[in-house]
Motif scaffolding. Sequence first.
Motif, PDB file in Angstrom:
ATOM      1  N   GLN A 208      32.204  43.378  33.111  1.00 48.84           N
ATOM      2  CA  GLN A 208      33.624  43.308  33.444  1.00 48.84           C
ATOM      3  C   GLN A 208      33.807  42.246  34.524  1.00 48.84           C
ATOM      4  OE1 GLN A 208      35.851  47.265  32.868  1.00 48.84           O
ATOM      5  NE2 GLN A 208      34.289  47.806  34.361  1.00 48.84           N
ATOM      6  N   ASP A 209      34.870  41.442  34.385  1.00 50.55           N
ATOM      7  CA  ASP A 209      35.125  40.349  35.323  1.00 50.55           C
ATOM      8  C   ASP A 209      36.526  40.462  35.912  1.00 50.55           C
ATOM      9  OD1 ASP A 209      32.715  39.417  34.299  1.00 50.55           O
ATOM     10  OD2 ASP A 209      33.623  37.820  33.100  1.00 50.55           O
ATOM     11  N   ASN A 210      36.649  40.025  37.160  1.00 46.18           N
ATOM     12  CA  ASN A 210      37.946  39.965  37.817  1.00 46.18           C
ATOM     13  C   ASN A 210      38.046  38.644  38.573  1.00 46.18           C
ATOM     14  OD1 ASN A 210      40.433  41.222  38.360  1.00 46.18           O
ATOM     15  ND2 ASN A 210      39.767  41.795  40.391  1.00 46.18           N
ATOM     16  N   PHE A 211      39.214  37.962  38.456  1.00 45.84           N
ATOM     17  CA  PHE A 211      39.397  36.653  39.064  1.00 45.84           C
ATOM     18  C   PHE A 211      40.709  36.605  39.834  1.00 45.84           C
ATOM     19  CE2 PHE A 211      37.289  36.272  35.003  1.00 45.84           C
ATOM     20  CZ  PHE A 211      36.206  35.433  35.240  1.00 45.84           C
ATOM     21  N   CYS A 212      40.684  35.912  40.959  1.00 46.73           N
ATOM     22  CA  CYS A 212      41.909  35.557  41.672  1.00 46.73           C
ATOM     23  C   CYS A 212      41.870  34.047  41.893  1.00 46.73           C
ATOM     24  CB  CYS A 212      42.011  36.285  43.000  1.00 46.73           C
ATOM     25  SG  CYS A 212      43.517  35.865  43.923  1.00 46.73           S
ATOM     26  N   LEU A 213      42.871  33.351  41.356  1.00 44.22           N
ATOM     27  CA  LEU A 213      42.962  31.906  41.498  1.00 44.22           C
ATOM     28  C   LEU A 213      44.165  31.559  42.365  1.00 44.22           C
ATOM     29  CD1 LEU A 213      41.176  32.300  38.924  1.00 44.22           C
ATOM     30  CD2 LEU A 213      42.199  30.223  38.015  1.00 44.22           C
ATOM     31  N   GLU A 214      43.920  30.819  43.432  1.00 41.44           N
ATOM     32  CA  GLU A 214      44.989  30.341  44.300  1.00 41.44           C
ATOM     33  C   GLU A 214      45.178  28.848  44.060  1.00 41.44           C
ATOM     34  OE1 GLU A 214      44.300  31.374  48.408  1.00 41.44           O
ATOM     35  OE2 GLU A 214      43.127  33.135  47.795  1.00 41.44           O
ATOM     36  N   TYR A 215      46.429  28.416  43.882  1.00 42.68           N
ATOM     37  CA  TYR A 215      46.740  27.034  43.539  1.00 42.68           C
ATOM     38  C   TYR A 215      47.321  26.284  44.727  1.00 42.68           C
ATOM     39  CZ  TYR A 215      45.855  28.512  38.761  1.00 42.68           C
ATOM     40  OH  TYR A 215      45.251  29.008  37.628  1.00 42.68           O
ATOM     41  N   GLU A 216      47.198  24.967  44.669  1.00 42.04           N
ATOM     42  CA  GLU A 216      47.660  24.118  45.773  1.00 42.04           C
ATOM     43  C   GLU A 216      49.149  24.296  46.069  1.00 42.04           C
ATOM     44  OE1 GLU A 216      45.826  22.514  47.743  1.00 42.04           O
ATOM     45  OE2 GLU A 216      43.905  22.327  46.703  1.00 42.04           O
ATOM     46  N   ASN A 217      49.939  24.633  45.031  1.00 51.26           N
ATOM     47  CA  ASN A 217      51.385  24.791  45.230  1.00 51.26           C
ATOM     48  C   ASN A 217      51.778  26.202  45.672  1.00 51.26           C
ATOM     49  OD1 ASN A 217      51.005  26.270  42.904  1.00 51.26           O
ATOM     50  ND2 ASN A 217      52.550  25.182  41.687  1.00 51.26           N
ATOM     51  N   GLY A 218      50.763  27.053  45.931  1.00 50.06           N
ATOM     52  CA  GLY A 218      51.052  28.406  46.389  1.00 50.06           C
ATOM     53  C   GLY A 218      51.126  29.444  45.292  1.00 50.06           C
ATOM     54  N   MET A 220      49.638  31.813  42.147  1.00 53.52           N
ATOM     55  CA  MET A 220      48.429  32.624  42.064  1.00 53.52           C
ATOM     56  C   MET A 220      48.278  33.191  40.659  1.00 53.52           C
ATOM     57  SD  MET A 220      47.384  35.937  44.412  1.00 53.52           S
ATOM     58  CE  MET A 220      46.877  34.941  45.820  1.00 53.52           C
ATOM     59  N   ALA A 221      47.019  33.348  40.227  1.00 49.02           N
ATOM     60  CA  ALA A 221      46.727  34.000  38.951  1.00 49.02           C
ATOM     61  C   ALA A 221      45.762  35.144  39.188  1.00 49.02           C
ATOM     62  CB  ALA A 221      46.137  33.004  37.961  1.00 49.02           C
ATOM     63  N   SER A 222      46.030  36.280  38.546  1.00 49.89           N
ATOM     64  CA  SER A 222      45.169  37.452  38.615  1.00 49.89           C
ATOM     65  C   SER A 222      44.715  37.786  37.196  1.00 49.89           C
ATOM     66  CB  SER A 222      45.930  38.638  39.223  1.00 49.89           C
ATOM     67  OG  SER A 222      45.117  39.792  39.270  1.00 49.89           O
ATOM     68  N   LEU A 223      43.402  37.757  36.969  1.00 48.80           N
ATOM     69  CA  LEU A 223      42.857  37.821  35.609  1.00 48.80           C
ATOM     70  C   LEU A 223      41.752  38.869  35.529  1.00 48.80           C
ATOM     71  CD1 LEU A 223      42.390  33.934  35.297  1.00 48.80           C
ATOM     72  CD2 LEU A 223      44.440  35.252  34.667  1.00 48.80           C
ATOM     73  N   PHE A 224      41.668  39.547  34.372  1.00 48.32           N
ATOM     74  CA  PHE A 224      40.687  40.623  34.210  1.00 48.32           C
ATOM     75  C   PHE A 224      40.189  40.677  32.771  1.00 48.32           C
ATOM     76  CE2 PHE A 224      40.102  45.089  32.802  1.00 48.32           C
ATOM     77  CZ  PHE A 224      38.950  45.390  33.515  1.00 48.32           C
ATOM     78  N   THR A 225      38.886  40.862  32.602  1.00 49.54           N
ATOM     79  CA  THR A 225      38.329  41.038  31.261  1.00 49.54           C
ATOM     80  C   THR A 225      37.262  42.127  31.280  1.00 49.54           C
ATOM     81  OG1 THR A 225      36.563  39.373  31.548  1.00 49.54           O
ATOM     82  CG2 THR A 225      38.673  38.611  30.663  1.00 49.54           C
ATOM     83  N   THR A 226      37.033  42.726  30.113  1.00 51.80           N
ATOM     84  CA  THR A 226      36.009  43.760  29.977  1.00 51.80           C
ATOM     85  C   THR A 226      35.500  43.819  28.552  1.00 51.80           C
ATOM     86  OG1 THR A 226      35.545  46.139  30.134  1.00 51.80           O
ATOM     87  CG2 THR A 226      37.810  45.510  29.588  1.00 51.80           C
ATOM     88  N   MET A 227      34.197  44.102  28.404  1.00 47.75           N
ATOM     89  CA  MET A 227      33.649  44.283  27.061  1.00 47.75           C
ATOM     90  C   MET A 227      33.364  45.763  26.769  1.00 47.75           C
ATOM     91  SD  MET A 227      29.782  42.764  27.223  1.00 47.75           S
ATOM     92  CE  MET A 227      28.511  43.308  28.352  1.00 47.75           C
ATOM     93  N   TYR A 228      33.915  46.632  27.617  1.00 48.63           N
ATOM     94  CA  TYR A 228      33.689  48.073  27.450  1.00 48.63           C
ATOM     95  C   TYR A 228      34.822  48.818  26.754  1.00 48.63           C
ATOM     96  CZ  TYR A 228      29.869  47.390  30.789  1.00 48.63           C
ATOM     97  OH  TYR A 228      28.743  46.963  31.422  1.00 48.63           O
TER      98      TYR A 228
END
Length: 328
Positions: A208-218, A220-228
């Motif tokens: 299972q993966d979790n991501f937080c991406l912050e961009y130069e313009n302020g 944000m992306a919140s992303l989640f994946t799972t193979m379960y």
Amino acid sequence: MLRFAILGAGSIARTMADTVNGMKGEIEPYAIAARDKNRAEAFRKQYGFAVSYGSYEEMLADPMVDLVYIAVPHSHHHQWTLAALNAGKNVLCEKSFAANETQAREMIELAERKHLLLTEAIWTRYQPSRKIIDDAVKSGIIGDIRTVSANLGYPISHVERMQRPELAGGSLLDLSVYVLNFASMVLGDSIRKLTATCVKTDTGVDGQDNFCLEYENGAMASLFTTMYVPTNRMGLICGDKGFIEVENINNPQKITAFRQEGYGKKEIASWNVPKQITGYEYEVRASIKAIEEGRIECPEMPHSETLEIMRQMDEARKQFGIVFPFER
């Protein structure tokens, strides 16, 4: 018509075979290669391909092959894409394009030297839904985009290749590639900070993966994946005037825009996605068009974007503390 060949005879190869068989008059389903001759021949008969080969090398030596679809595990994309390019074949390589950015760069550099098409088969980049979403965002219907979220989950942990580090298994290259591409298609690639965490399987790959991406313009992306487990596979694009829901980011079916009303929401627009054969036809059509125009990449997924997503996944794996055996 271009003669189409598939390298590998697994489940994704079967979906592609259904696709090209549905593209009557656009491309010829010509050759299938597997590591077992009997398996390749059974595939040929089932899907009506012209010839079958019991080795990948034999198929790549066939001068009749124009375009090769690489449909083997991620760990082998690099090896067989290089082999196909060295044999003078145009290549449509399944996602994730490679196991890491270094491999991806070698593949692209060889395609440039050979002046052959090489493109990544990340189907969401080619589908009509991408333009629908792009146009909706650009129209300003939901205002200035500040936040994107996306999830993707399937109960596929029982699939052997997903658990094996030597096959570049785990959620990242199989599932997270989609949510990262979703964020990229909406917010671009000016990322200030990428934070990634995972839960590992007993075999040491990411389950299972979790991501937080912050961009130069302020943004944000919140992303989640799972193979379960299965998830709703929803994508959410939020602006200061409303938000867009994308049903199934892995193959969008419906796209709907809303405005907030109190604690509820009001639908202000919706778009249905055109009927499709399987959804893979768009990447095949893009490949045909690029070859006919003498291009070595498809504008829908240029080499620069493939490399950018590979860089993001390399950084995520670095934070996970996962190194594939063949990288040591």
